[in-house]
Design a protein around this motif. Sequence first.
Motif, mmCIF file in Angstrom:
data_model
loop_
_atom_site.group_PDB
_atom_site.id
_atom_site.type_symbol
_atom_site.label_atom_id
_atom_site.label_comp_id
_atom_site.label_asym_id
_atom_site.label_seq_id
_atom_site.Cartn_x
_atom_site.Cartn_y
_atom_site.Cartn_z
ATOM 1 N N TRP A 180 3.356 5.542 10.916
ATOM 2 C CA TRP A 180 2.888 5.730 12.124
ATOM 3 C C TRP A 180 1.342 5.912 12.058
ATOM 4 N N PHE A 181 0.818 6.911 11.337
ATOM 5 C CA PHE A 181 -0.321 7.446 11.384
ATOM 6 C C PHE A 181 -1.383 6.102 11.179
ATOM 7 N N ALA A 182 -1.116 5.358 10.044
ATOM 8 C CA ALA A 182 -1.752 4.205 9.767
ATOM 9 C C ALA A 182 -2.321 3.418 10.705
ATOM 10 N N ILE A 183 -1.063 2.792 11.677
ATOM 11 C CA ILE A 183 -1.365 1.994 12.624
ATOM 12 C C ILE A 183 -1.969 2.677 13.831
ATOM 13 N N SER A 184 -1.808 4.078 14.094
ATOM 14 C CA SER A 184 -2.334 4.734 15.223
ATOM 15 C C SER A 184 -3.899 5.268 15.106
ATOM 16 N N ALA A 185 -4.218 5.311 13.605
ATOM 17 C CA ALA A 185 -5.463 5.572 13.127
ATOM 18 C C ALA A 185 -6.465 4.465 13.370
ATOM 19 N N THR A 186 -5.752 3.107 12.875
ATOM 20 C CA THR A 186 -6.688 1.948 12.878
ATOM 21 C C THR A 186 -6.776 1.330 14.200
ATOM 22 N N TYR A 187 -5.744 1.490 15.148
ATOM 23 C CA TYR A 187 -5.801 1.010 16.442
ATOM 24 C C TYR A 187 -5.231 2.087 17.525
ATOM 25 N N GLN A 188 -6.385 2.853 17.905
ATOM 26 C CA GLN A 188 -6.128 3.956 18.597
ATOM 27 C C GLN A 188 -5.443 4.023 19.849
ATOM 28 N N ASP A 189 -5.465 2.703 20.425
ATOM 29 C CA ASP A 189 -4.983 2.448 21.766
ATOM 30 C C ASP A 189 -3.515 1.757 21.527
ATOM 31 N N GLU A 245 6.614 8.768 9.670
ATOM 32 C CA GLU A 245 7.700 7.926 10.315
ATOM 33 C C GLU A 245 7.176 6.415 10.283
ATOM 34 N N ILE A 246 7.932 5.588 9.855
ATOM 35 C CA ILE A 246 7.839 3.932 9.678
ATOM 36 C C ILE A 246 8.200 3.327 10.934
ATOM 37 N N HIS A 294 -8.222 9.586 12.848
ATOM 38 C CA HIS A 294 -7.645 9.930 14.376
ATOM 39 C C HIS A 294 -5.955 10.104 13.987
ATOM 40 N N ILE A 295 -5.550 11.311 14.256
ATOM 41 C CA ILE A 295 -4.100 11.743 14.292
ATOM 42 C C ILE A 295 -3.406 11.496 15.463
ATOM 43 N N ASP A 296 -2.600 10.495 15.763
ATOM 44 C CA ASP A 296 -1.757 10.750 17.043
ATOM 45 C C ASP A 296 -0.342 11.451 16.823
ATOM 46 N N SER A 297 -0.330 12.141 17.715
ATOM 47 C CA SER A 297 0.799 13.207 17.459
ATOM 48 C C SER A 297 2.065 12.763 18.022
ATOM 49 N N CYS A 347 1.002 -1.246 -0.167
ATOM 50 C CA CYS A 347 -0.138 0.043 0.011
ATOM 51 C C CYS A 347 0.782 1.273 0.160
ATOM 52 N N PRO A 348 0.864 2.050 -1.252
ATOM 53 C CA PRO A 348 1.858 3.054 -1.212
ATOM 54 C C PRO A 348 1.486 4.335 -0.222
ATOM 55 N N PHE A 349 0.007 4.203 0.341
ATOM 56 C CA PHE A 349 -0.403 5.453 1.219
ATOM 57 C C PHE A 349 -0.097 5.041 2.580
ATOM 58 N N THR A 350 0.059 3.948 2.865
ATOM 59 C CA THR A 350 0.648 3.449 4.180
ATOM 60 C C THR A 350 2.015 2.919 4.254
ATOM 61 N N ALA A 351 2.631 2.617 3.523
ATOM 62 C CA ALA A 351 3.907 1.906 3.268
ATOM 63 C C ALA A 351 3.804 0.580 3.941
ATOM 64 N N LEU A 352 2.749 0.028 3.959
ATOM 65 C CA LEU A 352 2.565 -1.460 4.463
ATOM 66 C C LEU A 352 2.691 -2.359 3.348
ATOM 67 N N GLY A 353 3.860 -3.354 3.439
ATOM 68 C CA GLY A 353 3.998 -4.549 2.715
ATOM 69 C C GLY A 353 3.522 -5.971 3.390
#
Length: 355
Positions: free
Chosen positions: A340-349, A234-235, A225-228, A112-118
């Motif tokens: 980082w935004f991808a995992i923190s948006a999908t799993y907010q905790d 950042e990967i 959700h954006i986690d600051s 996924c080029p938008f989340t850098a997930l392979g």
Amino acid sequence: MVINKEKIFITIIITTIISLSCGESVITERTTGEWLVNRDDLYMRGVGKGATFSLDTPHHIDAARQTHVADTDRLIATFVDGEYIAYPYTRLRWYEVVNDNFDDFYYSVIYCPFTALGAIWRQGAVGDSTKFGTTDLVYNSSHIVFDKTTDSYWLPIKNQSIYGLLIGQPPIRLRSIETVWETWVEMYPESMVIYDRSGYYFEYTDDPYPQYNTDNDLYYFPVSHIDSRLNSKEIVHALIESEFARAYRIESMPDTMAVFNDMFIGQPIVVAGARSKSLIVSYSRQTADDSTLTFVPVQNSLPVIMTDNEGNSWDVFGKAVDGARAGEYLEMIISFNCYWFAISATYQDVELIEF
């Protein structure tokens, strides 16, 4: 087949403009049926289902002969029947899905080029050599793929089918690692790599999303959700289990090989890697005979990265290469690298771990 590159860029630009101009007011596709994600967080990419061409007839070349991959190019790699094969993301960002096979063993490489997930999945997840393709939907900017037999939709960052006949099922994951080309050929100089002669025409040195990867505030699609705690792009190395997630900050890793004996959801795990090698992997420390191993790092011996308290040596793919357990594999856990935004948006905790 020759693909008009100008048309591809026009499509990307139009999609980007629509996404950015509408932002949170984008209206989602109201797809009927049960979903395992909130349908209000589904957004159209605007390119049409299957419009991103999966690569179904890949060619490969010996690593020693290739001239098209740079030392710093990121990649995902696996092995099939003793053959090690690398898939650079400079190629995958154009296709997003590569349906490949070796000796009648069929699998799909997904990026996924938008989340850098392979990820690399066995195509037998639906009972045969089913190929995968891209849908027209994203969830928190994560692309959604579909299998071409049941038309079930799959979300890689959730590691499961989220819609359709196979809803709730996980894919069959293959062992894979992510690193850069320089590290990969240091470990496996006789490996294979996907080759440019794919049947399509792309300028692979061009990035189809040139500003996206470097601008922390740029999103093509709405994110819930954006986690600051970290910069969004950042990967990190993410571990997931059901609704739980943990992210290890790669930027905080030592340059030399390091090992972290840890616990995740009650399971003993090991996380190992070196920042200078752009390498991080994670496995269970629990063996098939119910022993719990403890690891220490091994320096300058790639692909061997660690030894255990029993005296066995282990490589990056989780295989014991010598000692009493030679030939055994550590159990895989669900892990991958992503923004980082991808995992923190999908799993907010999500739990964030610094080395």
